[in-house]
Scaffold this motif. Structure first.
Motif, PDB file in Angstrom:
ATOM      1  N   TYR A  44      -6.724  -0.906  -1.438  1.00 53.06           N
ATOM      2  CA  TYR A  44      -6.551  -1.748  -2.300  1.00 53.06           C
ATOM      3  C   TYR A  44      -6.033  -1.248  -4.196  1.00 53.06           C
ATOM      4  O   TYR A  44      -5.766  -1.677  -4.836  1.00 53.06           O
ATOM      5  N   GLN A  45      -7.299  -0.174  -4.669  1.00 56.33           N
ATOM      6  CA  GLN A  45      -6.567   0.726  -5.062  1.00 56.33           C
ATOM      7  C   GLN A  45      -5.607   1.256  -5.392  1.00 56.33           C
ATOM      8  O   GLN A  45      -4.330   1.508  -6.564  1.00 56.33           O
ATOM      9  N   ARG A  46      -5.043   1.935  -4.202  1.00 54.51           N
ATOM     10  CA  ARG A  46      -3.333   2.337  -3.964  1.00 54.51           C
ATOM     11  C   ARG A  46      -2.605   0.851  -3.825  1.00 54.51           C
ATOM     12  O   ARG A  46      -1.607   1.396  -5.081  1.00 54.51           O
ATOM     13  N   THR A  47      -2.827  -0.480  -3.820  1.00 54.45           N
ATOM     14  CA  THR A  47      -1.733  -1.799  -4.090  1.00 54.45           C
ATOM     15  C   THR A  47      -2.069  -1.582  -5.691  1.00 54.45           C
ATOM     16  O   THR A  47      -0.453  -0.956  -5.740  1.00 54.45           O
ATOM     17  N   VAL A  48      -2.772  -1.087  -5.937  1.00 55.10           N
ATOM     18  CA  VAL A  48      -3.222  -1.261  -7.785  1.00 55.10           C
ATOM     19  C   VAL A  48      -1.922  -0.649  -8.567  1.00 55.10           C
ATOM     20  O   VAL A  48      -1.452  -0.962  -9.298  1.00 55.10           O
ATOM     21  N   GLU A  49      -1.790   0.783  -8.069  1.00 61.30           N
ATOM     22  CA  GLU A  49      -1.861   2.172  -8.398  1.00 61.30           C
ATOM     23  C   GLU A  49       0.283   1.981  -8.321  1.00 61.30           C
ATOM     24  O   GLU A  49       0.743   1.958  -9.991  1.00 61.30           O
ATOM     25  N   ASN A  50       0.652   1.002  -6.826  1.00 59.17           N
ATOM     26  CA  ASN A  50       1.675   0.136  -6.786  1.00 59.17           C
ATOM     27  C   ASN A  50       2.451  -0.148  -7.725  1.00 59.17           C
ATOM     28  O   ASN A  50       3.888  -0.012  -8.095  1.00 59.17           O
ATOM     29  N   LEU A  51       1.537  -1.391  -7.963  1.00 59.55           N
ATOM     30  CA  LEU A  51       1.740  -2.028  -8.463  1.00 59.55           C
ATOM     31  C   LEU A  51       1.580  -1.946 -10.338  1.00 59.55           C
ATOM     32  O   LEU A  51       3.025  -2.667 -10.904  1.00 59.55           O
ATOM     33  N   VAL A  71       0.766  -1.618   0.556  1.00 61.78           N
ATOM     34  CA  VAL A  71      -0.235   0.153  -0.135  1.00 61.78           C
ATOM     35  C   VAL A  71       1.415   0.728   0.027  1.00 61.78           C
ATOM     36  O   VAL A  71       0.485   2.605  -0.595  1.00 61.78           O
ATOM     37  N   LEU A  72       1.740   1.858   1.123  1.00 64.75           N
ATOM     38  CA  LEU A  72       2.721   2.191   0.539  1.00 64.75           C
ATOM     39  C   LEU A  72       3.934   2.593   0.071  1.00 64.75           C
ATOM     40  O   LEU A  72       4.675   3.629   0.245  1.00 64.75           O
ATOM     41  N   CYS A  95      13.023   0.160  -1.935  1.00 66.38           N
ATOM     42  CA  CYS A  95      12.476  -1.203  -2.869  1.00 66.38           C
ATOM     43  C   CYS A  95      13.057  -1.506  -3.543  1.00 66.38           C
ATOM     44  O   CYS A  95      12.573  -2.920  -3.694  1.00 66.38           O
ATOM     45  N   CYS A  96      13.511  -0.416  -4.606  1.00 69.18           N
ATOM     46  CA  CYS A  96      13.162  -1.480  -6.155  1.00 69.18           C
ATOM     47  C   CYS A  96      15.399  -1.499  -5.865  1.00 69.18           C
ATOM     48  O   CYS A  96      16.134  -1.570  -7.349  1.00 69.18           O
ATOM     49  N   HIS A  97      16.102  -1.224  -4.817  1.00 72.37           N
ATOM     50  CA  HIS A  97      17.443  -1.432  -5.079  1.00 72.37           C
ATOM     51  C   HIS A  97      18.264  -2.392  -5.971  1.00 72.37           C
ATOM     52  O   HIS A  97      16.987  -3.953  -5.492  1.00 72.37           O
ATOM     53  N   ALA A  98      18.681  -3.595  -6.249  1.00 73.49           N
ATOM     54  CA  ALA A  98      19.104  -4.718  -6.696  1.00 73.49           C
ATOM     55  C   ALA A  98      19.307  -5.606  -5.704  1.00 73.49           C
ATOM     56  O   ALA A  98      19.095  -6.902  -6.113  1.00 73.49           O
ATOM     57  N   LYS A  99      19.446  -5.040  -4.765  1.00 71.71           N
ATOM     58  CA  LYS A  99      19.393  -6.379  -3.722  1.00 71.71           C
ATOM     59  C   LYS A  99      18.662  -6.017  -2.923  1.00 71.71           C
ATOM     60  O   LYS A  99      18.364  -7.248  -2.231  1.00 71.71           O
ATOM     61  N   VAL A 100      17.172  -5.462  -3.233  1.00 65.65           N
ATOM     62  CA  VAL A 100      15.916  -6.178  -2.622  1.00 65.65           C
ATOM     63  C   VAL A 100      15.445  -6.644  -3.271  1.00 65.65           C
ATOM     64  O   VAL A 100      14.872  -6.714  -4.809  1.00 65.65           O
ATOM     65  N   ALA A 101      14.508  -8.183  -2.865  1.00 65.38           N
ATOM     66  CA  ALA A 101      13.515  -8.423  -3.471  1.00 65.38           C
ATOM     67  C   ALA A 101      12.113  -8.770  -2.498  1.00 65.38           C
ATOM     68  O   ALA A 101      12.158  -8.175  -1.180  1.00 65.38           O
ATOM     69  N   GLN A 134       7.653   0.297 -15.202  1.00 59.49           N
ATOM     70  CA  GLN A 134       8.049   1.440 -15.045  1.00 59.49           C
ATOM     71  C   GLN A 134       9.118   1.337 -14.124  1.00 59.49           C
ATOM     72  O   GLN A 134      10.467   1.636 -14.314  1.00 59.49           O
ATOM     73  N   LYS A 135       9.521   0.644 -13.517  1.00 55.05           N
ATOM     74  CA  LYS A 135      10.454  -0.066 -12.241  1.00 55.05           C
ATOM     75  C   LYS A 135      11.512  -1.534 -13.510  1.00 55.05           C
ATOM     76  O   LYS A 135      10.630  -1.011 -13.536  1.00 55.05           O
ATOM     77  N   LEU A 136      12.374  -0.911 -13.270  1.00 53.00           N
ATOM     78  CA  LEU A 136      12.903  -2.452 -13.686  1.00 53.00           C
ATOM     79  C   LEU A 136      13.742  -3.035 -12.670  1.00 53.00           C
ATOM     80  O   LEU A 136      14.585  -3.503 -12.238  1.00 53.00           O
ATOM     81  N   CYS A 137      12.578  -3.891 -11.508  1.00 50.20           N
ATOM     82  CA  CYS A 137      12.920  -4.544 -10.933  1.00 50.20           C
ATOM     83  C   CYS A 137      11.827  -5.768 -10.848  1.00 50.20           C
ATOM     84  O   CYS A 137      11.303  -6.630  -9.791  1.00 50.20           O
ATOM     85  N   ARG A 138      10.505  -6.166 -11.615  1.00 52.64           N
ATOM     86  CA  ARG A 138      10.078  -7.662 -12.161  1.00 52.64           C
ATOM     87  C   ARG A 138      10.544  -8.548 -11.582  1.00 52.64           C
ATOM     88  O   ARG A 138       9.199  -8.965 -10.963  1.00 52.64           O
ATOM     89  N   GLU A 139      12.231  -8.767 -11.171  1.00 52.84           N
ATOM     90  CA  GLU A 139      12.088 -10.331 -12.081  1.00 52.84           C
ATOM     91  C   GLU A 139      11.870 -10.569 -10.616  1.00 52.84           C
ATOM     92  O   GLU A 139      12.430 -11.372  -9.847  1.00 52.84           O
ATOM     93  N   ARG A 140      12.442  -9.563  -9.008  1.00 58.26           N
ATOM     94  CA  ARG A 140      12.783 -10.147  -8.056  1.00 58.26           C
ATOM     95  C   ARG A 140      10.985  -9.936  -6.650  1.00 58.26           C
ATOM     96  O   ARG A 140      10.986  -9.582  -5.789  1.00 58.26           O
ATOM     97  N   VAL A 141      10.451  -9.603  -8.064  1.00 58.67           N
ATOM     98  CA  VAL A 141       8.847  -9.493  -7.258  1.00 58.67           C
ATOM     99  C   VAL A 141       7.809 -10.298  -7.379  1.00 58.67           C
ATOM    100  O   VAL A 141       7.987 -11.161  -8.650  1.00 58.67           O
ATOM    101  N   THR A 142       7.771 -10.766  -6.149  1.00 59.02           N
ATOM    102  CA  THR A 142       6.428 -11.739  -5.571  1.00 59.02           C
ATOM    103  C   THR A 142       5.111 -11.746  -5.923  1.00 59.02           C
ATOM    104  O   THR A 142       5.181 -10.774  -4.679  1.00 59.02           O
ATOM    105  N   LEU A 143       3.767 -11.555  -6.075  1.00 57.62           N
ATOM    106  CA  LEU A 143       2.227 -11.556  -5.682  1.00 57.62           C
ATOM    107  C   LEU A 143       2.622 -13.410  -4.588  1.00 57.62           C
ATOM    108  O   LEU A 143       2.986 -13.854  -5.412  1.00 57.62           O
TER     109      LEU A 143
END
Length: 348
Positions: free
Chosen positions: A118-125, A87-88, A96-102, A131-140
């Motif tokens: 929920y809408q704020r969560t979706v906006e962040n997702l 949410v935040l 949060c998007c640093h290369a060290k962070v998953a 836009q951010k180059l870290c999708r490979e380090r993110v799991t839902l």
């Protein structure tokens, strides 16, 4: 693996929360000094190079960014695993998007947390994946907390971001009246919707991976298992199903150490009442993990909560605990006490 619980505060109020003994009971948050001591303890043995950050909701800590920067700058730490509801996140993109962070982002249904959150969560997702180059380090992730749990929203999120894996957890017993019960009855009540969810995922080339509280294999019939064979016709499923544990008959629960703000550790919050230990009593995380393995896990394989578990081969060869250990924590404690009395009698 070890996690540091940086705050008791959460901006959501999930009734299934694994740490409900602490969450939103106070505004307690970890100090910078205690945080550094916890980090030092985790990495001291040179064998553990990942530090997990949990709450509450970690991003509500008043110095969350500084805590993350501390880990990012620490050369002993190779990976930071952030557990968040997302949410935040927009307040902390840099760390949060640093290369060290998953990140493992736990997604709740809009009907559960409210449309605004929920809408704020979706906006962040949207920002995170587009836009951010870290999708490979993110799991839902999704927590399955009642027999008729919702999952349509999760399917929509996974397809929206073209994700092909999802972390699944059947919620652990987090209240006294939910512990020390026949776990088979609990799993059987969850099974119909769980199977429907898995079919919905696999039909879309999305592979689930169990985290906590995997359903014991003995509760799945041959017919139910054969029903999943058709998904092996998918080249993607066939190539990647081996990366998941859903086809594995093992149901094990290795120690995951959670360190509180007062530098007291527990072997997961489902067992917090029985496993609290000050980390200062141990040289490093390896020593503490061995302590939990010898005083909790060893007894877990020698206790049962259902007759079907008594002669189970997988239990006897230490490949099935039958689900969360909280289901039989009283029996584990009783066996611990009996072993202690026996040892004292021998010493006398």
């Amino acid at each position: 693996m070890a996690n540091i619980m940086v705050t008791d505060v959460c901006n959501l109020h999930c009734p299934y929360c694994f740490a409900n003994e602490f969450v939103n009971k106070s505004k307690n948050e970890i100090s910078l000094e205690a945080f550094q001591k916890a980090v030092d303890f985790i990495v001291r043995d040179n064998a553990h190079k990942t530090v997990g950050i949990i709450g509450g909701e970690p991003t509500v800590h008043s110095q969350f960014e500084l805590l993350m920067q501390t880990l990012i700058k620490d050369t002993r730490v190779e990976r930071v695993m952030l557990y968040t509801n997302g949410v935040l996140l927009d307040r902390f993109w840099d760390v949060c998007c640093h290369a060290k962070v998953a990140m493992l982002i736990n997604c709740n249904a809009p009907s559960f947390i409210g449309d605004k959150a929920y809408q704020r969560t979706v906006e962040n997702l949207d920002t995170l994946f587009n836009q951010k180059l870290c999708r490979e380090r993110v799991t839902l992730g999704i927590n399955l907390y009642q027999p008729d749990f919702q999952y349509d929203y999760m399917i929509e999120l996974l397809e929206r971001y073209d994700l092909h894996k999802v972390r699944v957890s059947v919620t652990v017993p987090n209240m006294d009246d939910q512990r020390n019960i026949n776990a088979h009855a609990y799993f059987l009540s969850m099974k119909p919707q769980l199977l429907a969810f898995f079919h919905a995922l696999l039909s879309r080339d999305i592979i689930p991976h169990f985290d906590c509280n995997k359903i014991p294999s003995c509760l799945l019939t041959e017919e139910e298992l054969r029903g999943f064979d058709r998904y092996l016709q998918s080249d993607y499923i066939k190539a990647h199903i081996g990366d998941s544990n859903i086809a594995d008959t093992r149901v094990v629960c290795s120690p995951v150490v959670d360190i509180r703000q007062d530098l007291t550790a527990v072997r997961c919050f489902g067992l917090s009442d029985s496993t609290k230990q000050p980390i200062e009593a141990f040289h490093d995380l390896t020593e503490l993990e061995k302590f939990y393995t010898g005083t909790v896990d060893a007894f877990a394989y020698n206790t049962v909560y259902a007759k079907a578990c008594t002669d189970c081969h997988l239990r006897k060869v230490l490949k099935c605990t039958g689900g969360c250990l909280a289901f039989k924590i009283n029996a584990i404690n009783a066996l611990q006490q009996a072993a202690q009395r026996k040892m004292e009698a021998v010493n006398d």
